[in-house]
Design an enzyme around this catalytic site. Structure first.
Site, PDB file in Angstrom:
ATOM      1  N   SER A  16       0.830  -1.210   0.000  1.00 54.74           N
ATOM      2  CA  SER A  16       0.000   0.000   0.000  1.00 54.74           C
ATOM      3  C   SER A  16       0.865   1.261   0.000  1.00 54.74           C
ATOM      4  O   SER A  16       1.828   1.373   0.761  1.00 54.74           O
ATOM      5  CB  SER A  16      -0.910   0.006   1.228  1.00 54.74           C
ATOM      6  OG  SER A  16      -1.571   1.249   1.292  1.00 54.74           O
ATOM      7  N   SER A  18      -0.609   4.197   0.583  1.00 56.94           N
ATOM      8  CA  SER A  18      -1.347   5.195   1.369  1.00 56.94           C
ATOM      9  C   SER A  18      -0.558   5.717   2.579  1.00 56.94           C
ATOM     10  O   SER A  18      -0.583   6.930   2.836  1.00 56.94           O
ATOM     11  CB  SER A  18      -2.696   4.624   1.820  1.00 56.94           C
ATOM     12  OG  SER A  18      -3.499   4.401   0.690  1.00 56.94           O
ATOM     13  N   LYS A  67     -13.992  -3.656   1.900  1.00 55.49           N
ATOM     14  CA  LYS A  67     -14.775  -2.446   1.614  1.00 55.49           C
ATOM     15  C   LYS A  67     -16.283  -2.651   1.766  1.00 55.49           C
ATOM     16  O   LYS A  67     -17.019  -1.696   1.958  1.00 55.49           O
ATOM     17  CB  LYS A  67     -14.467  -1.935   0.200  1.00 55.49           C
ATOM     18  CG  LYS A  67     -13.089  -1.294   0.085  1.00 55.49           C
ATOM     19  CD  LYS A  67     -12.867  -0.707  -1.298  1.00 55.49           C
ATOM     20  CE  LYS A  67     -11.454  -0.182  -1.407  1.00 55.49           C
ATOM     21  NZ  LYS A  67     -11.184   0.452  -2.707  1.00 55.49           N
ATOM     22  N   ASN A  88     -14.521   3.162   1.757  1.00 56.46           N
ATOM     23  CA  ASN A  88     -13.059   3.151   1.908  1.00 56.46           C
ATOM     24  C   ASN A  88     -12.566   4.177   2.929  1.00 56.46           C
ATOM     25  O   ASN A  88     -11.372   4.283   3.159  1.00 56.46           O
ATOM     26  CB  ASN A  88     -12.363   3.368   0.549  1.00 56.46           C
ATOM     27  CG  ASN A  88     -12.388   4.815   0.120  1.00 56.46           C
ATOM     28  OD1 ASN A  88     -13.302   5.555   0.462  1.00 56.46           O
ATOM     29  ND2 ASN A  88     -11.374   5.224  -0.611  1.00 56.46           N
ATOM     30  N   ALA A 130     -15.455  -7.106 -12.560  1.00 54.63           N
ATOM     31  CA  ALA A 130     -16.658  -6.838 -11.756  1.00 54.63           C
ATOM     32  C   ALA A 130     -16.362  -7.116 -10.283  1.00 54.63           C
ATOM     33  O   ALA A 130     -17.198  -7.630  -9.548  1.00 54.63           O
ATOM     34  CB  ALA A 130     -17.817  -7.697 -12.252  1.00 54.63           C
ATOM     35  N   VAL A 133     -13.910  -2.898  -6.943  1.00 53.54           N
ATOM     36  CA  VAL A 133     -13.802  -1.500  -7.386  1.00 53.54           C
ATOM     37  C   VAL A 133     -14.864  -1.141  -8.441  1.00 53.54           C
ATOM     38  O   VAL A 133     -15.136   0.036  -8.688  1.00 53.54           O
ATOM     39  CB  VAL A 133     -12.355  -1.216  -7.892  1.00 53.54           C
ATOM     40  CG1 VAL A 133     -12.123  -1.762  -9.285  1.00 53.54           C
ATOM     41  CG2 VAL A 133     -12.029   0.264  -7.849  1.00 53.54           C
ATOM     42  N   ASN A 153     -16.840  -9.750 -17.308  1.00 54.75           N
ATOM     43  CA  ASN A 153     -16.059 -10.329 -16.203  1.00 54.75           C
ATOM     44  C   ASN A 153     -15.899 -11.826 -16.409  1.00 54.75           C
ATOM     45  O   ASN A 153     -16.804 -12.496 -16.916  1.00 54.75           O
ATOM     46  CB  ASN A 153     -16.782 -10.078 -14.874  1.00 54.75           C
ATOM     47  CG  ASN A 153     -15.873 -10.329 -13.686  1.00 54.75           C
ATOM     48  OD1 ASN A 153     -14.788  -9.769 -13.610  1.00 54.75           O
ATOM     49  ND2 ASN A 153     -16.292 -11.182 -12.764  1.00 54.75           N
ATOM     50  N   LYS A 158     -20.781 -12.553 -11.210  1.00 54.63           N
ATOM     51  CA  LYS A 158     -20.457 -11.287 -10.531  1.00 54.63           C
ATOM     52  C   LYS A 158     -20.964 -10.091 -11.340  1.00 54.63           C
ATOM     53  O   LYS A 158     -21.341  -9.061 -10.783  1.00 54.63           O
ATOM     54  CB  LYS A 158     -18.946 -11.180 -10.318  1.00 54.63           C
ATOM     55  CG  LYS A 158     -18.457 -12.008  -9.158  1.00 54.63           C
ATOM     56  CD  LYS A 158     -17.176 -11.380  -8.631  1.00 54.63           C
ATOM     57  CE  LYS A 158     -16.248 -12.420  -8.084  1.00 54.63           C
ATOM     58  NZ  LYS A 158     -14.864 -11.943  -8.001  1.00 54.63           N
ATOM     59  N   TYR A 219      -1.575   0.495 -10.743  1.00 54.43           N
ATOM     60  CA  TYR A 219      -0.470   1.458 -10.696  1.00 54.43           C
ATOM     61  C   TYR A 219       0.881   0.784 -10.442  1.00 54.43           C
ATOM     62  O   TYR A 219       1.901   1.456 -10.358  1.00 54.43           O
ATOM     63  CB  TYR A 219      -0.729   2.567  -9.668  1.00 54.43           C
ATOM     64  CG  TYR A 219      -1.037   2.074  -8.283  1.00 54.43           C
ATOM     65  CD1 TYR A 219      -0.039   1.658  -7.423  1.00 54.43           C
ATOM     66  CD2 TYR A 219      -2.344   2.020  -7.832  1.00 54.43           C
ATOM     67  CE1 TYR A 219      -0.320   1.206  -6.161  1.00 54.43           C
ATOM     68  CE2 TYR A 219      -2.647   1.569  -6.577  1.00 54.43           C
ATOM     69  CZ  TYR A 219      -1.629   1.165  -5.743  1.00 54.43           C
ATOM     70  OH  TYR A 219      -1.929   0.704  -4.491  1.00 54.43           O
TER      71      TYR A 219
HETATM   72  P1  NAP Z   1     -11.181  -7.827  -6.673  1.00 58.42           P
HETATM   73  O1  NAP Z   1     -12.444  -7.518  -5.970  1.00 58.42           O
HETATM   74  O2  NAP Z   1     -10.289  -8.880  -6.137  1.00 58.42           O
HETATM   75  O3  NAP Z   1     -11.541  -8.172  -8.196  1.00 58.42           O
HETATM   76  C1  NAP Z   1     -10.550  -8.693  -9.052  1.00 58.42           C
HETATM   77  C2  NAP Z   1     -11.043  -8.636 -10.496  1.00 58.42           C
HETATM   78  O4  NAP Z   1      -9.999  -9.146 -11.346  1.00 58.42           O
HETATM   79  C3  NAP Z   1     -12.276  -9.516 -10.742  1.00 58.42           C
HETATM   80  O5  NAP Z   1     -13.047  -8.930 -11.768  1.00 58.42           O
HETATM   81  C4  NAP Z   1     -11.613 -10.807 -11.226  1.00 58.42           C
HETATM   82  O6  NAP Z   1     -12.462 -11.627 -12.016  1.00 58.42           O
HETATM   83  C5  NAP Z   1     -10.504 -10.264 -12.087  1.00 58.42           C
HETATM   84  N1  NAP Z   1      -9.435 -11.239 -12.313  1.00 58.42           N
HETATM   85  C6  NAP Z   1      -8.455 -11.599 -11.443  1.00 58.42           C
HETATM   86  N2  NAP Z   1      -7.656 -12.543 -12.012  1.00 58.42           N
HETATM   87  C7  NAP Z   1      -8.164 -12.770 -13.265  1.00 58.42           C
HETATM   88  C8  NAP Z   1      -7.781 -13.631 -14.336  1.00 58.42           C
HETATM   89  N3  NAP Z   1      -6.711 -14.434 -14.245  1.00 58.42           N
HETATM   90  N4  NAP Z   1      -8.512 -13.592 -15.477  1.00 58.42           N
HETATM   91  C9  NAP Z   1      -9.585 -12.773 -15.584  1.00 58.42           C
HETATM   92  N5  NAP Z   1     -10.000 -11.939 -14.603  1.00 58.42           N
HETATM   93  C10 NAP Z   1      -9.290 -11.921 -13.445  1.00 58.42           C
HETATM   94  O7  NAP Z   1     -10.266  -6.510  -6.775  1.00 58.42           O
HETATM   95  P2  NAP Z   1     -10.702  -4.968  -6.915  1.00 58.42           P
HETATM   96  O8  NAP Z   1     -10.613  -4.323  -5.605  1.00 58.42           O
HETATM   97  O9  NAP Z   1     -11.953  -4.867  -7.696  1.00 58.42           O
HETATM   98  O10 NAP Z   1      -9.472  -4.415  -7.776  1.00 58.42           O
HETATM   99  C11 NAP Z   1      -9.404  -4.659  -9.156  1.00 58.42           C
HETATM  100  C12 NAP Z   1      -8.294  -3.840  -9.775  1.00 58.42           C
HETATM  101  O11 NAP Z   1      -8.500  -2.464  -9.476  1.00 58.42           O
HETATM  102  C13 NAP Z   1      -6.900  -4.193  -9.249  1.00 58.42           C
HETATM  103  O12 NAP Z   1      -5.999  -4.192 -10.324  1.00 58.42           O
HETATM  104  C14 NAP Z   1      -6.574  -3.052  -8.316  1.00 58.42           C
HETATM  105  O13 NAP Z   1      -5.194  -2.774  -8.297  1.00 58.42           O
HETATM  106  C15 NAP Z   1      -7.320  -1.904  -8.956  1.00 58.42           C
HETATM  107  N6  NAP Z   1      -7.651  -0.848  -7.999  1.00 58.42           N
HETATM  108  C16 NAP Z   1      -6.990   0.323  -8.113  1.00 58.42           C
HETATM  109  C17 NAP Z   1      -7.262   1.355  -7.242  1.00 58.42           C
HETATM  110  C18 NAP Z   1      -6.528   2.652  -7.391  1.00 58.42           C
HETATM  111  O14 NAP Z   1      -6.633   3.503  -6.505  1.00 58.42           O
HETATM  112  N7  NAP Z   1      -5.810   2.853  -8.477  1.00 58.42           N
HETATM  113  C19 NAP Z   1      -8.212   1.187  -6.230  1.00 58.42           C
HETATM  114  C20 NAP Z   1      -8.877  -0.051  -6.134  1.00 58.42           C
HETATM  115  C21 NAP Z   1      -8.577  -1.061  -7.022  1.00 58.42           C
HETATM  116  P3  NAP Z   1     -13.322 -12.791 -11.294  1.00 58.42           P
HETATM  117  O15 NAP Z   1     -14.521 -12.111 -10.727  1.00 58.42           O
HETATM  118  O16 NAP Z   1     -13.624 -13.728 -12.397  1.00 58.42           O
HETATM  119  O17 NAP Z   1     -12.428 -13.392 -10.236  1.00 58.42           O
END
Ligand code: NAP
Length: 275
Positions: A16, A18, A67, A88, A130, A133, A153, A158, A219
């Site tokens: 993190s 933050s 979250k 958050n 999905a 975030v 997704n 989802k 990032y």
């Molecule tokens: P999450 O709830 O764990 O969701 C993960 C997502 O990635 C789901 O849609 C999942 O699909 C998909 N995924 C993971 N591995 C995969 C694979 N091998 N093939 C296809 N799909 C895959 O995580 P989240 O919190 O939503 O975060 C998602 C992304 O947003 C991350 O990259 C995170 O770094 C980014 N993010 C960035 C910020 C920022 O401030 N920049 C803030 C929050 C999140 P399934 O549902 O099929 O598992």
């Protein structure tokens, strides 16, 4: 005055940014406070909540995977948190009500949507992913009047779950989404595909409209393989760092009533940490 304590809870937290970001701002504005990572299991959330109620902790950020589950511990969720059911940022208000807010929606708007030219075709957005975030991205698009939203997704259920909350979104099957890419003016990667030490997209996503914009919420690395490829084709791209910074800016404002500046020194500090 006693030093205030702020924190981020989640698991894992080792990467993190933050704590670095908020500590930079506390020092810059000479506020006697510290911001620390608290990596916890789900059953330990109630202990942290107790500390906020007792004013031992002044506020927390919440990240993956808590979250949504944090909500049951709060007295009230407001504004974007109510719309997304994703929290958050938590604080105790002057009536000692424990409030949950969402600053990710603002982060997405401030980082990207306020900067993108809303061309005609831009009014059609595809969100890839999905997970946790996604509701914040959908709601940020709605607030920015980007009306036509599609989502795809890997786990279809989802996407269905999200459609229950946002019935107007269009679902595209994971196997098919590549062929619809030319229809979208805005494509947002909200999966972990492309992240450091994580899986990559199996098939190259091609055929972007030449005026399309691609946002990667990732990032680390700052430039994913996808961003790299698209830059070579002169497609406009954004990485996830600004989203992180601007959600942090709003959390800081909620807790301290100071809108902290996003200056070059901070951006360099965060970028150096990622390298
Ligand atoms: P999450 O709830 O764990 O969701 C993960 C997502 O990635 C789901 O849609 C999942 O699909 C998909 N995924 C993971 N591995 C995969 C694979 N091998 N093939 C296809 N799909 C895959 O995580 P989240 O919190 O939503 O975060 C998602 C992304 O947003 C991350 O990259 C995170 O770094 C980014 N993010 C960035 C910020 C920022 O401030 N920049 C803030 C929050 C999140 P399934 O549902 O099929 O598992």
């Amino acid at each position: 005055m006693k030093e205030k304590i702020f924190a981020i809870i989640g698991k894992p937290l080792s990467h993190s940014l933050s704590p670095l970001m908020h500590s930079y701002w506390y020092k810059k504005y000479s506020i006697n406070a510290k911001y620390e990572p608290i990596e916890i299991e789900q059953n330990e959330i109630k202990d942290v909540i107790e500390k906020i109620r007792k004013k031992e902790i002044s506020g927390i950020n919440i990240t993956l995977p808590y979250k949504q589950v944090i909500i049951q511990h709060l007295d009230k969720i407001i504004n974007d948190a109510e719309e997304t059911h994703s929290v958050n940022t938590v604080y105790l208000d002057k009536n000692e009500t424990l409030i949950g807010e969402n600053t990710d929606v603002y982060g997405i708007q401030a980082a990207y949507l306020n900067k993108i030219n809303l061309q005609k075709k831009m009014n059609s957005a595809l969100i890839i992913g999905a997970g946790g975030v996604a509701p914040s991205i959908i709601y940020a698009l709605i607030k920015s009047n980007l009306g036509k939203i599609s989502i795809t997704n890997r786990t279809f259920e989802k996407a269905i779950f999200l459609k229950k909350k946002f019935p107007f979104i269009n679902i595209i099957k994971w196997e098919d989404f590549n062929k619809f890419i030319p229809d979208f003016g805005l494509i947002i990667n909200a999966t972990s595909l492309g992240m450091k030490n994580s899986d990559q997209f199996e098939n190259k996503i091609e055929n972007f409209d030449e005026n399309a914009t691609y946002i990667d919420t990732i990032y680390n690395p700052l430039e994913t393989q996808m961003i790299n490829d698209l830059k070579q084709k002169n497609i406009k791209t954004f990485n996830g760092l600004d989203m992180l910074i601007y959600q942090g800016q709003k959390s800081f404002y909620i807790w301290n009533k100071i809108n902290p500046e996003v200056d070059d020194e901070l951006v360099n500090l965060l970028q150096d940490k990622i390298k």
